[in-house]
Design a protein around this motif. Structure first.
Motif, PDB file in Angstrom:
ATOM      1  N   GLN A 170       9.038   1.252  13.721  1.00  0.00           N
ATOM      2  CA  GLN A 170       7.738   1.489  13.083  1.00  0.00           C
ATOM      3  C   GLN A 170       7.216   0.265  12.343  1.00  0.00           C
ATOM      4  O   GLN A 170       6.007   0.039  12.270  1.00  0.00           O
ATOM      5  CB  GLN A 170       7.839   2.681  12.126  1.00  0.00           C
ATOM      6  CG  GLN A 170       8.047   4.020  12.808  1.00  0.00           C
ATOM      7  CD  GLN A 170       8.046   5.176  11.815  1.00  0.00           C
ATOM      8  OE1 GLN A 170       7.387   5.122  10.767  1.00  0.00           O
ATOM      9  NE2 GLN A 170       8.769   6.235  12.147  1.00  0.00           N
ATOM     10  N   ILE A 171       8.108  -0.527  11.794  1.00  0.00           N
ATOM     11  CA  ILE A 171       7.679  -1.663  10.981  1.00  0.00           C
ATOM     12  C   ILE A 171       6.941  -2.713  11.821  1.00  0.00           C
ATOM     13  O   ILE A 171       6.091  -3.441  11.308  1.00  0.00           O
ATOM     14  CB  ILE A 171       8.890  -2.294  10.250  1.00  0.00           C
ATOM     15  CG1 ILE A 171       8.417  -3.119   9.043  1.00  0.00           C
ATOM     16  CG2 ILE A 171       9.723  -3.135  11.198  1.00  0.00           C
ATOM     17  CD1 ILE A 171       9.556  -3.558   8.129  1.00  0.00           C
ATOM     18  N   LYS A 172       7.230  -2.737  13.118  1.00  0.00           N
ATOM     19  CA  LYS A 172       6.602  -3.718  14.003  1.00  0.00           C
ATOM     20  C   LYS A 172       5.099  -3.505  14.124  1.00  0.00           C
ATOM     21  O   LYS A 172       4.355  -4.454  14.416  1.00  0.00           O
ATOM     22  CB  LYS A 172       7.236  -3.645  15.396  1.00  0.00           C
ATOM     23  CG  LYS A 172       8.705  -4.012  15.442  1.00  0.00           C
ATOM     24  CD  LYS A 172       9.279  -3.765  16.835  1.00  0.00           C
ATOM     25  CE  LYS A 172      10.780  -4.018  16.884  1.00  0.00           C
ATOM     26  NZ  LYS A 172      11.354  -3.690  18.222  1.00  0.00           N
ATOM     27  N   ALA A 173       4.644  -2.272  13.925  1.00  0.00           N
ATOM     28  CA  ALA A 173       3.228  -1.951  14.118  1.00  0.00           C
ATOM     29  C   ALA A 173       2.407  -2.055  12.831  1.00  0.00           C
ATOM     30  O   ALA A 173       1.198  -1.825  12.847  1.00  0.00           O
ATOM     31  CB  ALA A 173       3.090  -0.545  14.692  1.00  0.00           C
ATOM     32  N   LEU A 174       3.043  -2.399  11.723  1.00  0.00           N
ATOM     33  CA  LEU A 174       2.336  -2.414  10.442  1.00  0.00           C
ATOM     34  C   LEU A 174       1.571  -3.722  10.228  1.00  0.00           C
ATOM     35  O   LEU A 174       2.144  -4.804  10.383  1.00  0.00           O
ATOM     36  CB  LEU A 174       3.320  -2.220   9.287  1.00  0.00           C
ATOM     37  CG  LEU A 174       4.087  -0.894   9.226  1.00  0.00           C
ATOM     38  CD1 LEU A 174       5.025  -0.890   8.031  1.00  0.00           C
ATOM     39  CD2 LEU A 174       3.116   0.280   9.152  1.00  0.00           C
ATOM     40  N   PRO A 175       0.304  -3.630   9.823  1.00  0.00           N
ATOM     41  CA  PRO A 175      -0.439  -4.848   9.475  1.00  0.00           C
ATOM     42  C   PRO A 175       0.207  -5.601   8.310  1.00  0.00           C
ATOM     43  O   PRO A 175       0.107  -6.827   8.229  1.00  0.00           O
ATOM     44  CB  PRO A 175      -1.826  -4.319   9.100  1.00  0.00           C
ATOM     45  CG  PRO A 175      -1.938  -3.000   9.779  1.00  0.00           C
ATOM     46  CD  PRO A 175      -0.548  -2.441   9.774  1.00  0.00           C
ATOM     47  N   ARG A 176       0.871  -4.860   7.426  1.00  0.00           N
ATOM     48  CA  ARG A 176       1.537  -5.480   6.271  1.00  0.00           C
ATOM     49  C   ARG A 176       3.044  -5.615   6.524  1.00  0.00           C
ATOM     50  O   ARG A 176       3.866  -5.455   5.621  1.00  0.00           O
ATOM     51  CB  ARG A 176       1.271  -4.635   5.014  1.00  0.00           C
ATOM     52  CG  ARG A 176      -0.205  -4.633   4.605  1.00  0.00           C
ATOM     53  CD  ARG A 176      -0.511  -3.554   3.564  1.00  0.00           C
ATOM     54  NE  ARG A 176       0.099  -3.833   2.275  1.00  0.00           N
ATOM     55  CZ  ARG A 176      -0.460  -4.556   1.316  1.00  0.00           C
ATOM     56  NH1 ARG A 176      -1.641  -5.121   1.509  1.00  0.00           N
ATOM     57  NH2 ARG A 176       0.145  -4.725   0.151  1.00  0.00           N
ATOM     58  N   GLN A 177       3.381  -5.943   7.777  1.00  0.00           N
ATOM     59  CA  GLN A 177       4.780  -6.010   8.187  1.00  0.00           C
ATOM     60  C   GLN A 177       5.578  -6.991   7.338  1.00  0.00           C
ATOM     61  O   GLN A 177       6.702  -6.694   6.920  1.00  0.00           O
ATOM     62  CB  GLN A 177       4.886  -6.419   9.664  1.00  0.00           C
ATOM     63  CG  GLN A 177       6.329  -6.549  10.156  1.00  0.00           C
ATOM     64  CD  GLN A 177       6.410  -6.977  11.616  1.00  0.00           C
ATOM     65  OE1 GLN A 177       5.405  -6.997  12.317  1.00  0.00           O
ATOM     66  NE2 GLN A 177       7.594  -7.324  12.073  1.00  0.00           N
ATOM     67  N   GLU A 178       5.013  -8.146   7.058  1.00  0.00           N
ATOM     68  CA  GLU A 178       5.750  -9.167   6.318  1.00  0.00           C
ATOM     69  C   GLU A 178       6.115  -8.681   4.921  1.00  0.00           C
ATOM     70  O   GLU A 178       7.237  -8.899   4.445  1.00  0.00           O
ATOM     71  CB  GLU A 178       4.914 -10.449   6.230  1.00  0.00           C
ATOM     72  CG  GLU A 178       5.669 -11.619   5.621  1.00  0.00           C
ATOM     73  CD  GLU A 178       4.857 -12.901   5.639  1.00  0.00           C
ATOM     74  OE1 GLU A 178       5.253 -13.844   4.933  1.00  0.00           O
ATOM     75  OE2 GLU A 178       3.822 -12.954   6.341  1.00  0.00           O
ATOM     76  N   ILE A 179       5.170  -8.011   4.266  1.00  0.00           N
ATOM     77  CA  ILE A 179       5.431  -7.453   2.930  1.00  0.00           C
ATOM     78  C   ILE A 179       6.509  -6.372   3.026  1.00  0.00           C
ATOM     79  O   ILE A 179       7.459  -6.347   2.239  1.00  0.00           O
ATOM     80  CB  ILE A 179       4.132  -6.873   2.321  1.00  0.00           C
ATOM     81  CG1 ILE A 179       3.151  -8.004   2.002  1.00  0.00           C
ATOM     82  CG2 ILE A 179       4.437  -6.049   1.072  1.00  0.00           C
ATOM     83  CD1 ILE A 179       1.787  -7.520   1.554  1.00  0.00           C
ATOM     84  N   ALA A 180       6.345  -5.472   3.987  1.00  0.00           N
ATOM     85  CA  ALA A 180       7.294  -4.365   4.130  1.00  0.00           C
ATOM     86  C   ALA A 180       8.700  -4.875   4.418  1.00  0.00           C
ATOM     87  O   ALA A 180       9.689  -4.338   3.900  1.00  0.00           O
ATOM     88  CB  ALA A 180       6.836  -3.421   5.240  1.00  0.00           C
ATOM     89  N   GLU A 181       8.809  -5.915   5.218  1.00  0.00           N
ATOM     90  CA  GLU A 181      10.135  -6.448   5.551  1.00  0.00           C
ATOM     91  C   GLU A 181      10.846  -6.989   4.311  1.00  0.00           C
ATOM     92  O   GLU A 181      12.056  -6.794   4.143  1.00  0.00           O
ATOM     93  CB  GLU A 181       9.997  -7.557   6.599  1.00  0.00           C
ATOM     94  CG  GLU A 181       9.722  -7.023   7.992  1.00  0.00           C
ATOM     95  CD  GLU A 181       9.497  -8.132   9.003  1.00  0.00           C
ATOM     96  OE1 GLU A 181       9.644  -7.863  10.209  1.00  0.00           O
ATOM     97  OE2 GLU A 181       9.167  -9.266   8.577  1.00  0.00           O
ATOM     98  N   LYS A 182      10.107  -7.648   3.437  1.00  0.00           N
ATOM     99  CA  LYS A 182      10.722  -8.184   2.217  1.00  0.00           C
ATOM    100  C   LYS A 182      11.149  -7.052   1.287  1.00  0.00           C
ATOM    101  O   LYS A 182      12.183  -7.125   0.631  1.00  0.00           O
ATOM    102  CB  LYS A 182       9.746  -9.133   1.508  1.00  0.00           C
ATOM    103  CG  LYS A 182       9.517 -10.428   2.274  1.00  0.00           C
ATOM    104  CD  LYS A 182       8.517 -11.332   1.569  1.00  0.00           C
ATOM    105  CE  LYS A 182       8.306 -12.617   2.362  1.00  0.00           C
ATOM    106  NZ  LYS A 182       7.296 -13.499   1.733  1.00  0.00           N
TER     107      LYS A 182
END
Length: 429
Positions: A284-296
């Motif tokens: 799911q994280i791959k499709a998020l526009p805020r992926q970079e923030i979510a990954e951190k």
């Protein structure tokens, strides 16, 4: 995410630490801004707005024309959604009104309690990459129901000196009296001391980053109250094999995308559920526009396997989550035994997003473990309880001697005399 199996209780304190800076790390910066705003008012506010937001402003106040133009930019569909949310929030907060509490503690001694609104309140609304217009609903709606006379709102502008249109539309809809293009530490300082433009308020509400959180705490040293020390957002989910792994993953990511210092935790008695959720997060994280923030944020987060529900509950109460989602077969156990949480969401079809936006409950909640001693924002947050008493001649005759004896025992003769004089006057009547 970090996966931990059956952690020893002696390690819980370390395990459950938030990924936040200490107050000492940023207090010097906050103090510097406060000192400048107190000394130089609007000039300091504008300097910091240019420094931190890249905006050069002639005026801090949002004009009626700007609000009117902003309203035109909000789609009818979004306006309908905001109206639905506003209605539910009004309904939930309106029922929190309480009547006067009155009792005669003994014959002739009447005591009662009434509530009065806080006259001047300040609302801080984060802008930037996530303009939280929903927080205006959560703060301005109960402020209006409470009867606050002045509702001042501060929110950061973009580099062109403009405020997000939906923030302006929602603020006007909810009865905010003044809106200022000010963000960060300088906004809190402006509402704390007052400037040529920004009024001084009596209590400040609203979430923000760690700098805003420390600024709010510093404001309390200058005769201004705050709602709570609300910092980076957080979510804890307890789930078992009855939970939908995709739903759980989506809830964890919904909080992870708030900011790099947000934290999400999954607690479960099922290793297979934990593994399934982990896989869902990766997809799911791959499709998020805020992926970079979510990954951190996910890097700061944890998947914790425990032996049983009792251990899970002990760990959850130790953490004291801002948001707590319960997706288990034995949900009554968790509902009945949770002691420390800002807001609780129950079942597979109750996402935390519902409370963030439209179910009616308030989303301004205690973080960083403060759920152990703070409530989330509610109608009473915008009011003060005042006590009243009226004692008749009969009542003074009933309690007067007790007051004299207690005052004398404390060595406060004037306190005793205030009663003695009245008792003597009763003897001559």
């Amino acid at each position: 995410m970090n996966k931990i199996s059956n952690p020893d209780r002696k390690d819980w304190l370390q395990l459950l630490q938030r990924p936040t800076q200490t107050v000492g790390d940023i207090e010097a910066t906050v103090n510097d801004v406060f000192d400048n705003v107190r000394a130089k008012g609007d000039a300091a506010i504008k300097k910091y707005t240019q420094k931190f937001d890249g905006a050069t402003l002639d005026s801090l106040l949002v004009t009626d024309l700007e609000i009117e133009e902003a309203s035109k930019k909000v789609s009818p569909e979004l306006k309908q959604a905001i109206a639905l949310a506003k209605g539910n929030i009004e309904t939930f907060h309106a029922v929190q009104k309480t009547k006067k509490v009155e009792v005669e503690t003994m014959p002739g001694v009447q005591c009662w309690q009434e509530k009065r609104p806080i006259q001047k309140v300040g609302l801080y609304i984060p802008g930037g990459t996530a303009p939280l217009f929903s927080t205006i609903l959560m703060l301005a709606v109960p402020a209006k129901i409470a009867g606050c006379e002045e509702i001042v709102l501060c929110t950061p502008p973009n580099k062109d000196g403009e405020v997000n249109p939906t923030i302006l539309y929602t603020a006007q809809l909810c009865g905010v009296t003044q809106i200022f293009k000010v963000g960060g530490i300088q906004a809190i300082a402006g509402m704390t001391f007052g400037t040529e433009s920004i009024p001084k308020v009596y209590k400040i509400f609203g979430p923000g980053n760690q700098y805003v959180t420390v600024a709010k705490q510093l404001a309390t040293k200058h005769n201004v109250a705050i709602d709570m020390p609300a910092g980076p957002s957080e979510l804890l989910v307890v789930a078992d094999d009855t939970a939908n792994p995709a739903f759980v993953a989506s809830d964890l990511l919904s909080q992870a995308e708030h900011g790099v210092d947000s934290q999400v935790i999954l607690v479960s008695t099922s290793e297979s559920l934990i593994n399934a959720v982990e896989k869902e997060i990766e997809e799911q994280i791959k499709a998020l526009p805020r992926q970079e923030i979510a990954e951190k944020s996910i890097a700061n987060s944890k998947l914790i396997l425990v032996e049983n529900d009792e251990t899970a509950m002990d760990l959850i109460n130790e953490y004291g989550p801002e948001h707590f989602i319960v997706c288990v077969e034995n949900e009554d156990f968790y509902i009945d035994t949770i002691q420390n949480a800002g807001s609780v969401f129950i079942g597979n079809y109750t996402p935390e997003s519902a409370g963030d936006y439209a179910s009616g409950t308030n989303h301004t909640l205690p973080t960083n473990g403060y759920a152990k001693q703070y409530s989330g924002v509610n109608l009473d947050s915008f009011m003060k309880s005042m006590t009243f008493q009226k004692i008749s001649e009969e009542g003074m005759g009933q309690i007067g001697n007790a007051i004299e004896l207690m005052a004398e025992a404390e060595g406060l003769q004037a306190h005793k005399n205030a009663v003695t004089l009245r008792l003597k006057s009763l003897e001559t009547n």
